[in-house]
Design a protein around this motif. Sequence first.
Motif, PDB file in Angstrom:
ATOM      1  N   GLY A 157      -1.244  -3.785   1.612  1.00 21.41           N
ATOM      2  CA  GLY A 157      -2.137  -2.773   2.153  1.00 21.41           C
ATOM      3  C   GLY A 157      -2.765  -1.929   1.058  1.00 21.41           C
ATOM      4  N   PRO A 158      -3.377  -0.807   1.431  1.00 17.09           N
ATOM      5  CA  PRO A 158      -4.059   0.042   0.450  1.00 17.09           C
ATOM      6  C   PRO A 158      -3.116   0.852  -0.427  1.00 17.09           C
ATOM      7  CG  PRO A 158      -4.158   1.032   2.631  1.00 17.09           C
ATOM      8  CD  PRO A 158      -3.556  -0.334   2.818  1.00 17.09           C
ATOM      9  N   ALA A 159      -1.826   0.899  -0.060  1.00 20.24           N
ATOM     10  CA  ALA A 159      -0.825   1.668  -0.832  1.00 20.24           C
ATOM     11  C   ALA A 159      -1.271   3.105  -1.041  1.00 20.24           C
ATOM     12  CB  ALA A 159      -0.543   0.985  -2.166  1.00 20.24           C
ATOM     13  N   HIS A 160      -1.850   3.699  -0.002  1.00 20.31           N
ATOM     14  CA  HIS A 160      -2.406   5.045  -0.129  1.00 20.31           C
ATOM     15  C   HIS A 160      -1.334   6.110  -0.357  1.00 20.31           C
ATOM     16  CE1 HIS A 160      -0.975   5.175   3.981  1.00 20.31           C
ATOM     17  NE2 HIS A 160      -1.851   4.253   4.335  1.00 20.31           N
ATOM     18  N   GLY A 161      -0.086   5.775  -0.072  1.00 14.71           N
ATOM     19  CA  GLY A 161       0.979   6.749  -0.283  1.00 14.71           C
ATOM     20  C   GLY A 161       1.517   6.781  -1.695  1.00 14.71           C
ATOM     21  N   LEU A 162       1.085   5.846  -2.538  1.00 16.62           N
ATOM     22  CA  LEU A 162       1.518   5.818  -3.934  1.00 16.62           C
ATOM     23  C   LEU A 162       0.592   6.668  -4.788  1.00 16.62           C
ATOM     24  CD1 LEU A 162       2.311   2.018  -4.490  1.00 16.62           C
ATOM     25  CD2 LEU A 162       3.955   3.858  -4.137  1.00 16.62           C
ATOM     26  N   PRO A 163       1.104   7.321  -5.818  1.00 20.15           N
ATOM     27  CA  PRO A 163       0.231   8.019  -6.764  1.00 20.15           C
ATOM     28  C   PRO A 163      -0.757   7.037  -7.392  1.00 20.15           C
ATOM     29  CG  PRO A 163       2.533   8.615  -7.119  1.00 20.15           C
ATOM     30  CD  PRO A 163       2.541   7.463  -6.153  1.00 20.15           C
ATOM     31  N   VAL A 199      -7.015  -6.380  18.519  1.00 20.43           N
ATOM     32  CA  VAL A 199      -6.451  -6.247  17.175  1.00 20.43           C
ATOM     33  C   VAL A 199      -5.553  -5.011  17.124  1.00 20.43           C
ATOM     34  CG1 VAL A 199      -6.927  -6.041  14.706  1.00 20.43           C
ATOM     35  CG2 VAL A 199      -8.505  -7.335  16.182  1.00 20.43           C
ATOM     36  N   GLU A 200      -4.291  -5.236  16.825  1.00 22.12           N
ATOM     37  CA  GLU A 200      -3.327  -4.144  16.675  1.00 22.12           C
ATOM     38  C   GLU A 200      -2.979  -4.009  15.198  1.00 22.12           C
ATOM     39  OE1 GLU A 200       1.353  -4.213  17.386  1.00 22.12           O
ATOM     40  OE2 GLU A 200       0.250  -4.187  19.279  1.00 22.12           O
ATOM     41  N   VAL A 201      -2.969  -2.795  14.681  1.00 24.72           N
ATOM     42  CA  VAL A 201      -2.768  -2.561  13.247  1.00 24.72           C
ATOM     43  C   VAL A 201      -1.586  -1.617  13.031  1.00 24.72           C
ATOM     44  CG1 VAL A 201      -3.834  -1.773  11.093  1.00 24.72           C
ATOM     45  CG2 VAL A 201      -5.254  -2.792  12.898  1.00 24.72           C
ATOM     46  N   GLU A 202      -0.780  -1.937  12.037  1.00 25.14           N
ATOM     47  CA  GLU A 202       0.333  -1.072  11.652  1.00 25.14           C
ATOM     48  C   GLU A 202       0.460  -1.070  10.133  1.00 25.14           C
ATOM     49  OE1 GLU A 202       4.951  -0.738  12.965  1.00 25.14           O
ATOM     50  OE2 GLU A 202       4.406  -2.578  11.905  1.00 25.14           O
ATOM     51  N   ASP A 203       0.549   0.104   9.538  1.00 24.85           N
ATOM     52  CA  ASP A 203       0.775   0.222   8.105  1.00 24.85           C
ATOM     53  C   ASP A 203       2.251   0.465   7.839  1.00 24.85           C
ATOM     54  OD1 ASP A 203      -1.798  -0.212   7.404  1.00 24.85           O
ATOM     55  OD2 ASP A 203      -2.274   1.839   6.857  1.00 24.85           O
ATOM     56  N   GLY A 204       2.773  -0.183   6.801  1.00 24.99           N
ATOM     57  CA  GLY A 204       4.140   0.039   6.399  1.00 24.99           C
ATOM     58  C   GLY A 204       4.272   1.336   5.617  1.00 24.99           C
ATOM     59  N   PRO A 205       5.481   1.695   5.207  1.00 25.43           N
ATOM     60  CA  PRO A 205       5.686   2.925   4.436  1.00 25.43           C
ATOM     61  C   PRO A 205       4.797   2.975   3.198  1.00 25.43           C
ATOM     62  CG  PRO A 205       7.790   1.997   5.125  1.00 25.43           C
ATOM     63  CD  PRO A 205       6.744   0.982   5.483  1.00 25.43           C
ATOM     64  N   LEU A 206       4.168   4.121   2.984  1.00 29.08           N
ATOM     65  CA  LEU A 206       3.278   4.377   1.857  1.00 29.08           C
ATOM     66  C   LEU A 206       2.043   3.478   1.868  1.00 29.08           C
ATOM     67  CD1 LEU A 206       5.932   4.752  -1.023  1.00 29.08           C
ATOM     68  CD2 LEU A 206       4.923   6.560   0.394  1.00 29.08           C
ATOM     69  N   TYR A 209       2.271  -2.274   2.774  1.00 25.33           N
ATOM     70  CA  TYR A 209       1.824  -3.486   3.470  1.00 25.33           C
ATOM     71  C   TYR A 209       1.092  -3.091   4.739  1.00 25.33           C
ATOM     72  CZ  TYR A 209       5.816  -3.065   6.736  1.00 25.33           C
ATOM     73  OH  TYR A 209       6.711  -2.619   7.676  1.00 25.33           O
ATOM     74  N   ARG A 210       0.317  -4.025   5.254  1.00 26.31           N
ATOM     75  CA  ARG A 210      -0.428  -3.826   6.494  1.00 26.31           C
ATOM     76  C   ARG A 210      -0.152  -5.022   7.405  1.00 26.31           C
ATOM     77  NH1 ARG A 210      -6.166  -1.358   5.993  1.00 26.31           N
ATOM     78  NH2 ARG A 210      -4.881   0.509   6.224  1.00 26.31           N
ATOM     79  N   ARG A 211       0.134  -4.718   8.664  1.00 27.31           N
ATOM     80  CA  ARG A 211       0.460  -5.766   9.632  1.00 27.31           C
ATOM     81  C   ARG A 211      -0.559  -5.744  10.759  1.00 27.31           C
ATOM     82  NH1 ARG A 211       3.371  -6.773  14.126  1.00 27.31           N
ATOM     83  NH2 ARG A 211       3.673  -4.538  14.521  1.00 27.31           N
ATOM     84  N   LEU A 212      -1.078  -6.916  11.102  1.00 24.31           N
ATOM     85  CA  LEU A 212      -2.031  -7.057  12.185  1.00 24.31           C
ATOM     86  C   LEU A 212      -1.502  -8.038  13.223  1.00 24.31           C
ATOM     87  CD1 LEU A 212      -3.942  -6.030   9.807  1.00 24.31           C
ATOM     88  CD2 LEU A 212      -5.754  -7.299  10.974  1.00 24.31           C
ATOM     89  N   VAL A 213      -1.758  -7.734  14.475  1.00 24.81           N
ATOM     90  CA  VAL A 213      -1.527  -8.674  15.561  1.00 24.81           C
ATOM     91  C   VAL A 213      -2.847  -8.860  16.285  1.00 24.81           C
ATOM     92  CG1 VAL A 213      -0.224  -9.210  17.642  1.00 24.81           C
ATOM     93  CG2 VAL A 213       0.855  -7.887  15.829  1.00 24.81           C
ATOM     94  N   ILE A 214      -3.328 -10.090  16.339  1.00 26.64           N
ATOM     95  CA  ILE A 214      -4.586 -10.414  17.007  1.00 26.64           C
ATOM     96  C   ILE A 214      -4.251 -11.271  18.224  1.00 26.64           C
ATOM     97  CG2 ILE A 214      -6.800 -11.596  16.776  1.00 26.64           C
ATOM     98  CD1 ILE A 214      -6.521 -10.967  13.704  1.00 26.64           C
ATOM     99  N   ARG A 215      -4.627 -10.804  19.397  1.00 20.49           N
ATOM    100  CA  ARG A 215      -4.279 -11.485  20.637  1.00 20.49           C
ATOM    101  C   ARG A 215      -5.516 -12.130  21.268  1.00 20.49           C
ATOM    102  NH1 ARG A 215      -1.152  -6.740  20.639  1.00 20.49           N
ATOM    103  NH2 ARG A 215       1.095  -7.211  20.630  1.00 20.49           N
ATOM    104  N   ARG A 216      -5.339 -13.356  21.701  1.00 19.07           N
ATOM    105  CA  ARG A 216      -6.407 -14.035  22.438  1.00 19.07           C
ATOM    106  C   ARG A 216      -6.148 -13.855  23.927  1.00 19.07           C
ATOM    107  NH1 ARG A 216      -7.986 -20.507  22.565  1.00 19.07           N
ATOM    108  NH2 ARG A 216      -9.568 -20.296  24.197  1.00 19.07           N
ATOM    109  N   PRO A 217      -7.136 -13.404  24.678  1.00 13.22           N
ATOM    110  CA  PRO A 217      -6.934 -13.217  26.125  1.00 13.22           C
ATOM    111  C   PRO A 217      -6.576 -14.525  26.814  1.00 13.22           C
ATOM    112  CG  PRO A 217      -8.963 -12.171  25.379  1.00 13.22           C
ATOM    113  CD  PRO A 217      -8.472 -13.008  24.241  1.00 13.22           C
ATOM    114  N   ARG A 218      -5.873 -14.418  27.931  1.00  8.75           N
ATOM    115  CA  ARG A 218      -5.537 -15.603  28.726  1.00  8.75           C
ATOM    116  C   ARG A 218      -6.754 -16.112  29.483  1.00  8.75           C
ATOM    117  NH1 ARG A 218      -0.280 -16.679  28.872  1.00  8.75           N
ATOM    118  NH2 ARG A 218       1.167 -15.063  28.195  1.00  8.75           N
TER     119      ARG A 218
END
Length: 218
Positions: A157-163, A199-206, A209-218
């Motif tokens: 991810g962007p590591a925005h929490g790091l100096p 599209v669901e997005v979650e950033d890890g600590p700091l 990493y970045r986690r995405l879940v992309i769902r295809r409709p039924r």
Amino acid sequence: MPLIAPEDTSIAHGELMDGVYRWQRHIYDATRKYFLFGRDRLIGQLQVPYGGAVLEIGCGTGRNLALIGRRWPKAQLHGLDISALMLESAQSRLGIRAQLAVGDACGFDAEALFGRTSFDRVVISFALSMIPDWQAALRQGASMLAAGGELHIVDFGPAHGLPAPLRGLLKAWLRHFHVTPRLDLVEVARDSLGATAQVEVEDGPLGYYRRLVIRRPR
């Protein structure tokens, strides 16, 4: 189960990855656990349907597929990687438990390689940051989803929490391994996959990493 050779692949990139991992593959899992964070969280949230088909694009040594198979014993496991040498390690680990094939993530014939055209779950773990045409790989992964299927992605991810100095050191160190964080991953996913994709997005600590879940409709 023998490895299945691709009809067409990016030979230059495959040779590069074979060169990178020729010796590293023997210590890959022992070393990557210290900086490839978020993989186990991704696996824990896959919720593979009973007997569902899973494809990992860029499966490497087969570490993730082995854990997925242990958690969902009835899952049908498939793995694709451009490095034949990495797949040798995966084959040794997984045996007949998974169907593996050498192929280019940006464009492959799933029916020719695996005998099927869609999967309930597709996984891309720390691979997009090493694929030159990663946008094509993202679209290819999404196109493999069955109705109601999910594409799970984890990457740097962007590591925005790091100096700022530490962010710079991290980027320089990753470049040594031909890794470039895809900081516009979320925007590209939403723009290229269309309005119907969830599209669901979650950033890890700091923001490491970045986690995405992309769902295809039924």
